[in-house]
Each structure stands twice: as C-alpha cells, then as structure tokens.
Design a protein around this motif. Structure first.
Motif, PDB file in Angstrom:
ATOM      1  N   ILE A   1      -3.343  -7.856  -8.449  1.00  0.00           N
ATOM      2  CA  ILE A   1      -4.527  -6.938  -8.688  1.00  0.00           C
ATOM      3  C   ILE A   1      -3.832  -5.639  -8.336  1.00  0.00           C
ATOM      4  N   ILE A   2      -4.226  -4.416  -8.869  1.00  0.00           N
ATOM      5  CA  ILE A   2      -3.479  -3.115  -8.625  1.00  0.00           C
ATOM      6  C   ILE A   2      -4.733  -2.107  -8.635  1.00  0.00           C
ATOM      7  N   TYR A   3      -5.051  -1.471  -7.628  1.00  0.00           N
ATOM      8  CA  TYR A   3      -5.890  -0.326  -7.565  1.00  0.00           C
ATOM      9  C   TYR A   3      -5.183   0.792  -7.465  1.00  0.00           C
ATOM     10  N   SER A   4      -5.493   1.859  -8.489  1.00  0.00           N
ATOM     11  CA  SER A   4      -4.777   3.215  -8.172  1.00  0.00           C
ATOM     12  C   SER A   4      -5.879   4.214  -8.450  1.00  0.00           C
ATOM     13  N   ALA A   5      -5.504   5.290  -7.385  1.00  0.00           N
ATOM     14  CA  ALA A   5      -6.041   6.503  -7.680  1.00  0.00           C
ATOM     15  C   ALA A   5      -5.331   7.546  -8.277  1.00  0.00           C
ATOM     16  N   VAL A   6      -6.057   8.142  -9.513  1.00  0.00           N
ATOM     17  CA  VAL A   6      -5.332   9.218 -10.193  1.00  0.00           C
ATOM     18  C   VAL A   6      -5.846  10.433 -10.240  1.00  0.00           C
ATOM     19  N   LEU A   7      -5.248  11.270  -9.692  1.00  0.00           N
ATOM     20  CA  LEU A   7      -5.860  12.883  -9.698  1.00  0.00           C
ATOM     21  C   LEU A   7      -6.197  13.188 -10.887  1.00  0.00           C
ATOM     22  N   GLN A   8      -7.296  13.717 -11.152  1.00  0.00           N
ATOM     23  CA  GLN A   8      -7.784  14.687 -12.374  1.00  0.00           C
ATOM     24  C   GLN A   8      -7.629  16.145 -12.138  1.00  0.00           C
ATOM     25  N   LYS A   9      -7.545  16.666 -13.392  1.00  0.00           N
ATOM     26  CA  LYS A   9      -7.282  18.269 -13.528  1.00  0.00           C
ATOM     27  C   LYS A   9      -8.341  19.084 -12.631  1.00  0.00           C
ATOM     28  N   ASN A  10      -9.521  18.508 -12.405  1.00  0.00           N
ATOM     29  CA  ASN A  10     -10.631  19.163 -11.592  1.00  0.00           C
ATOM     30  C   ASN A  10     -10.368  19.173 -10.129  1.00  0.00           C
ATOM     31  N   GLY A  11      -9.456  18.269  -9.648  1.00  0.00           N
ATOM     32  CA  GLY A  11      -9.060  17.952  -8.334  1.00  0.00           C
ATOM     33  C   GLY A  11      -9.929  16.691  -7.898  1.00  0.00           C
ATOM     34  N   TYR A  12     -10.567  16.095  -8.532  1.00  0.00           N
ATOM     35  CA  TYR A  12     -11.280  14.823  -8.100  1.00  0.00           C
ATOM     36  C   TYR A  12     -10.234  13.601  -8.567  1.00  0.00           C
ATOM     37  N   TYR A  13     -10.452  12.546  -8.111  1.00  0.00           N
ATOM     38  CA  TYR A  13      -9.723  11.090  -8.372  1.00  0.00           C
ATOM     39  C   TYR A  13     -10.553  10.339  -9.290  1.00  0.00           C
ATOM     40  N   ASN A  14     -10.123   9.637  -9.853  1.00  0.00           N
ATOM     41  CA  ASN A  14     -10.284   8.411 -10.848  1.00  0.00           C
ATOM     42  C   ASN A  14      -9.997   7.169  -9.923  1.00  0.00           C
ATOM     43  N   MET A  15     -10.619   6.014  -9.879  1.00  0.00           N
ATOM     44  CA  MET A  15     -10.071   4.943  -9.427  1.00  0.00           C
ATOM     45  C   MET A  15     -10.022   3.736 -10.451  1.00  0.00           C
ATOM     46  N   THR A  16      -8.848   3.182 -10.598  1.00  0.00           N
ATOM     47  CA  THR A  16      -8.776   2.179 -11.584  1.00  0.00           C
ATOM     48  C   THR A  16      -8.508   1.054 -11.071  1.00  0.00           C
ATOM     49  N   ARG A  17      -8.693  -0.164 -11.609  1.00  0.00           N
ATOM     50  CA  ARG A  17      -8.089  -1.312 -11.153  1.00  0.00           C
ATOM     51  C   ARG A  17      -7.717  -2.273 -12.352  1.00  0.00           C
TER      52      ARG A  17
ATOM     53  N   ILE B   1       0.922  -1.040   0.045  1.00  0.00           N
ATOM     54  CA  ILE B   1      -0.112   0.048   0.044  1.00  0.00           C
ATOM     55  C   ILE B   1       0.934   1.089   0.064  1.00  0.00           C
ATOM     56  N   ASP B   2       0.643   2.199  -0.809  1.00  0.00           N
ATOM     57  CA  ASP B   2       1.089   3.386  -0.737  1.00  0.00           C
ATOM     58  C   ASP B   2       0.012   4.473  -0.813  1.00  0.00           C
ATOM     59  N   GLU B   3       0.386   5.814  -0.961  1.00  0.00           N
ATOM     60  CA  GLU B   3      -0.483   6.684  -1.008  1.00  0.00           C
ATOM     61  C   GLU B   3      -1.735   6.622  -2.237  1.00  0.00           C
ATOM     62  N   ASN B   4      -1.293   6.134  -3.339  1.00  0.00           N
ATOM     63  CA  ASN B   4      -2.255   6.353  -4.302  1.00  0.00           C
ATOM     64  C   ASN B   4      -2.343   4.714  -4.913  1.00  0.00           C
ATOM     65  N   GLN B   5      -1.795   3.775  -4.203  1.00  0.00           N
ATOM     66  CA  GLN B   5      -2.114   2.520  -4.737  1.00  0.00           C
ATOM     67  C   GLN B   5      -2.048   1.425  -3.883  1.00  0.00           C
ATOM     68  N   ILE B   6      -2.959   0.278  -4.313  1.00  0.00           N
ATOM     69  CA  ILE B   6      -2.843  -1.028  -3.285  1.00  0.00           C
ATOM     70  C   ILE B   6      -2.693  -2.028  -4.276  1.00  0.00           C
ATOM     71  N   LYS B   7      -1.870  -2.903  -3.669  1.00  0.00           N
ATOM     72  CA  LYS B   7      -1.319  -4.150  -4.699  1.00  0.00           C
ATOM     73  C   LYS B   7      -1.626  -5.450  -3.848  1.00  0.00           C
ATOM     74  N   PHE B   8      -2.044  -6.509  -4.372  1.00  0.00           N
ATOM     75  CA  PHE B   8      -2.165  -7.742  -3.673  1.00  0.00           C
ATOM     76  C   PHE B   8      -2.549  -8.700  -4.655  1.00  0.00           C
ATOM     77  N   ASN B   9      -2.377 -10.057  -4.186  1.00  0.00           N
ATOM     78  CA  ASN B   9      -2.470 -11.076  -5.258  1.00  0.00           C
ATOM     79  C   ASN B   9      -4.012 -11.729  -5.102  1.00  0.00           C
ATOM     80  N   VAL B  10      -4.628 -12.369  -6.172  1.00  0.00           N
ATOM     81  CA  VAL B  10      -5.635 -12.925  -6.146  1.00  0.00           C
ATOM     82  C   VAL B  10      -5.659 -14.391  -6.620  1.00  0.00           C
ATOM     83  N   TYR B  11      -6.536 -15.153  -6.165  1.00  0.00           N
ATOM     84  CA  TYR B  11      -6.676 -16.458  -6.962  1.00  0.00           C
ATOM     85  C   TYR B  11      -7.536 -16.507  -8.047  1.00  0.00           C
ATOM     86  N   ASP B  12      -7.131 -16.955  -9.459  1.00  0.00           N
ATOM     87  CA  ASP B  12      -8.018 -16.746 -10.482  1.00  0.00           C
ATOM     88  C   ASP B  12      -8.622 -18.083 -10.687  1.00  0.00           C
TER      89      ASP B  12
END
Length: 183
Positions: free
Chosen positions: A97-113, A77-88
């Motif tokens: 699997i990586i979840y990332s928060a990306v700051l947009q120009k309008n000051g709000y975040y996108n959350m991606t997987r 875990i860091d400020e903008n990302q979580i990474k862990f392993n899953v069983y497929d």
C-alpha cells in the motif's frame, strides 16, 4: 376638517412608515447575511474535520492490517510517501500500500492511496496545508523486560484556500496492531 372625517394617510405618515420599514428590512438583511457567513464557515470547518478523520481512519485500518515482511523492513517512509505491506484477506495475499502526498498549484496537498500497481485514489483533495510523518519505536517498561512497539506519528495542518482562517492542527500516533504483535 375634523379627525373623524379623514379617509387617507398624510404624506408625513407614509414617509415615517417607509423609514421604519427600511430600517427594519436593513436589520433583517444584515442578520441574514451574518448568519449565512457563519454557517458557511462552520460548514467548511466541519468538512475539514471530516476529511481529516476519514484519512486517519483509512490509514489506521491499513496499518492494523499491515504485516512485517521477512526482511524486517517494515515501512518505507520519505518526505511525501509511505509504503508498507498489508494482508488482503479476500485474495489471501500480501500487497503493498502506498500513501502519497501531492502538492497542488494552490499550495495545498492531495493525499492519495494506491494498492500494489493499481490506480491512485484520492483520500483528501487539496485540504492539507502541511504534514509530516515518521516511524518511531518506543520502549514501555512492563517489569523485567521492556516491550518495544512501533508507531507512525502523523502531524497534519488541515486548511484550504477557501477557508484561510479556519485551519487546525492534528497530531496522532497510530500503533499497528498486527506488526507490533509480530515483534
């Protein structure tokens, strides 16, 4: 001329009727605009709640399928990302699997997987005003031996630039079932 001989409205009667009609029409338009504004605000709040619920459900599902790696480092875990392993189960393999928060120009975040080295897919688009997450370990007294369990604590402030006064805070802790069973 008697009243019974009249066949038309007088100018005064027409002006009074037009005035009453104008007041009535103004009230109807005012009510409609107020209803429309309230409906739009309510709909925007519902969209925020739905996106928050979808994000946490997706993360909860992934965490419930997460596995503890052999090296014991369960999650990065860091400020903008979580990474862990899953069983497929479809491929019978463990994948990161990586979840990332990306700051947009309008000051709000996108959350991606993102799975492994694949493409990032947005889960929440520009509706997270602020967030934090941390992995915590807690002990639960069950008698002689306390039980330790991992939990991912998530704090979100949902909002958007279109709905400035319709934000809400969301706080939860997700306990990954499989990872806690392996401990």
């Amino acid at each position: 001329m008697t009243i019974s001989d009249r066949k038309a409205f007088t100018l005064v009667e027409i002006l009074v009727a037009a005035g009453v009609s104008a007041v009535f029409l103004g009230m109807v338009i005012s009510l409609f605009l107020g209803f429309s504004k309230s409906f739009s605000a309510g709909e925007g709040s519902a969209v925020l709640m739905q996106e928050c619920a979808l994000f946490t459900a997706r993360l909860r599902n992934d965490l419930n399928n997460s596995v503890m790696p052999k090296d014991g480092n369960y999650m990065t875990i860091d400020e903008n990302q979580i990474k862990f392993n899953v069983y497929d189960s479809q491929e019978g393999a463990v994948k990161p699997i990586i979840y990332s928060a990306v700051l947009q120009k309008n000051g709000y975040y996108n959350m991606t997987r993102r799975i492994e080295n694949g493409k990032s897919h947005p889960i929440v688009k520009g509706k997270i005003a602020s967030f934090s997450w941390k992995l915590n370990e807690e002990s639960i007294s069950t008698g002689a031996t306390p039980v330790k369990r991992l939990g991912l604590e998530i704090n979100l402030k949902m909002g958007s630039s279109e709905l400035k006064n319709k934000s809400f805070d969301f706080k939860t802790t997700i306990y990954p079932v499989r990872a806690n069973k392996m401990r």
